[in-house]
Design a protein around this motif. Sequence first.
Motif, short mmCIF file in Angstrom:
data_model
loop_
_atom_site.label_atom_id
_atom_site.label_comp_id
_atom_site.label_asym_id
_atom_site.label_seq_id
_atom_site.Cartn_x
_atom_site.Cartn_y
_atom_site.Cartn_z
N SER A 2 -49.77 -79.01 -1.06
CA SER A 2 -51.43 -77.16 -1.84
C SER A 2 -52.50 -77.34 -1.13
O SER A 2 -53.58 -76.74 -1.09
CB SER A 2 -52.28 -77.85 -3.05
N GLY A 3 -52.91 -78.63 -0.25
CA GLY A 3 -54.39 -78.89 0.18
C GLY A 3 -55.04 -77.98 1.06
O GLY A 3 -56.48 -77.37 1.53
N VAL A 4 -54.20 -77.35 1.73
CA VAL A 4 -54.64 -75.89 3.22
C VAL A 4 -54.69 -75.22 2.86
O VAL A 4 -55.82 -74.55 2.42
CB VAL A 4 -52.99 -76.20 3.95
N GLU A 43 -57.82 -74.84 1.52
CA GLU A 43 -59.35 -74.53 2.37
C GLU A 43 -59.41 -73.09 2.62
O GLU A 43 -60.95 -72.60 2.52
CB GLU A 43 -59.15 -74.47 3.89
N LEU A 44 -59.22 -72.39 1.46
CA LEU A 44 -59.41 -71.00 1.19
C LEU A 44 -59.83 -70.29 -0.10
O LEU A 44 -60.82 -68.79 0.25
CB LEU A 44 -57.81 -69.95 1.41
N TYR A 45 -59.74 -71.66 -0.48
CA TYR A 45 -60.74 -70.93 -1.80
C TYR A 45 -60.34 -69.55 -2.65
O TYR A 45 -61.18 -69.75 -2.68
CB TYR A 45 -62.62 -70.74 -1.72
N THR A 66 -45.45 -79.57 3.13
CA THR A 66 -46.33 -79.29 3.92
C THR A 66 -46.38 -77.05 3.32
O THR A 66 -47.23 -76.09 3.22
CB THR A 66 -47.24 -78.87 4.77
N LEU A 67 -45.17 -76.59 3.88
CA LEU A 67 -44.46 -75.77 3.80
C LEU A 67 -44.39 -74.85 2.08
O LEU A 67 -44.48 -73.92 2.19
CB LEU A 67 -43.08 -75.82 4.23
N LYS A 89 -58.83 -75.24 11.67
CA LYS A 89 -59.08 -77.35 11.78
C LYS A 89 -57.97 -77.82 10.73
O LYS A 89 -56.90 -78.79 11.58
CB LYS A 89 -60.48 -77.08 11.64
N VAL A 90 -58.07 -77.21 9.88
CA VAL A 90 -56.83 -78.63 9.08
C VAL A 90 -55.49 -77.92 9.47
O VAL A 90 -54.48 -79.26 9.26
CB VAL A 90 -56.61 -77.73 7.98
N MET A 91 -55.36 -76.95 9.66
CA MET A 91 -53.46 -76.94 10.72
C MET A 91 -53.20 -77.14 11.97
O MET A 91 -52.21 -76.95 12.44
CB MET A 91 -53.15 -75.72 10.09
#
Length: 425
Positions: A266-268, A271-273, A350-351, A383-385
Amino acid sequence: MKRYILTLVAAAVAVLATAQVKPGVEVLRDGGFKQLQGKRVGLVTNPSGVDRDLKSTVDILNEAEGVKLVALFGPEHGVRGNVHAGDAVADAVDEKTGVKTYSLYGKTKRPSAEMLKDIDVLVYDIQDIGCRSYTFYATMGECMVSCALTGTEFMVLDRPNPVGGNKVEGNLVEDGFFSFVSRYEIPYLYGLTPGELAAYLNEEGIIAKECKKADPKCKAGLKAKLNVVPMEGWKRAMKYSETGMPWVAPSPQIPTPEHSYFYAMSGVIGELYAFNTGIGYTLPFQCFATPYLNADKLADAMTALNLPGFRFRPINFKPFFKVGPETADAMKEMHGVQVYITDIEKANLTLCQFYFLQVLRELHPDAKIFDANAKRGFGMFDKVMGTDQIRKLFSKRYKVADIEAYFNKDAAAFKAKSSKYYLYQ
């Protein structure tokens, strides 16, 4: 009584069956610190650098006969773990040992020649979580560059990859998207221990490339003088709970080894908050929730996908604290799902979060996903992706099918290439 005795015997057998993995620091100690005898030592570590008795590597090396600990280096969160995520770490003096401590998460993220001038060997001992957006491996790589440029020996005291040594997910980082959360050309989950990753970076020319960027006059193909102290007893398919090693949180939101899985899961999208992933509540990285979702409908829709290795239950909660940029919804009642990982080998960690975005779009076609926090923008997400292509492809129809091929395109080749550096089977 007989059943009770059999239960006790079974429990005892289970305990005995748990492997007693020795991390690199214990192997070093049990060998009499021979690799460090008579040397001036610098140590890069944080609270996760401990032996099985929870004694810090700082104190182990400081007390070791024939070893002179002359400097400490603090990554994100600091040597003793007293700095909040993302906050700069300051230079200081370690109160317990009196040893000078340098920051590697502030104005500089790479040890300077001045910092290394009185050091013969720089030792690295941190429990990482096997994910590219977690910054400790980047600190390790930066240290290797400095050591290569100054001729300082670099030693890694190896530790397990809690996600395991077989799981590789995601595309490689692309030009224009390298950052401290995507520092090197590796997948999102890279399936290597710190020692194996150090060898990969060194032998595949990545450290040499970084050295040239730092000093164009340095010789071509420059490598760090790398010495990895391997673990004893670790296997690639091991769960951390099978190692017999204690877990010390390498950062505040990773309180258990299993949170390494949830961080990747869920970390990606965090990043969208635009969503709550359990941060600020008691389940960090384990939830997908918003104030406007219907928890039961979301759970039913996620369950209907039949994603291998996952189960979902409806959850309703209110966060206890805010994290990150201010958002209007930060402290509202949240409704969504708690995620259970039932088979780590089958689960595409990740998916999973993109499947959540797909279902969210189906349930709420007008939901703001990529533009919920205009100030934040897409920069950190991309950047994370390691690319902007995942976002661009996905945002056309909000279907995971549209990004699967791109996301998976590099994993098999990287796994084959990196397997040359495996220290464990």
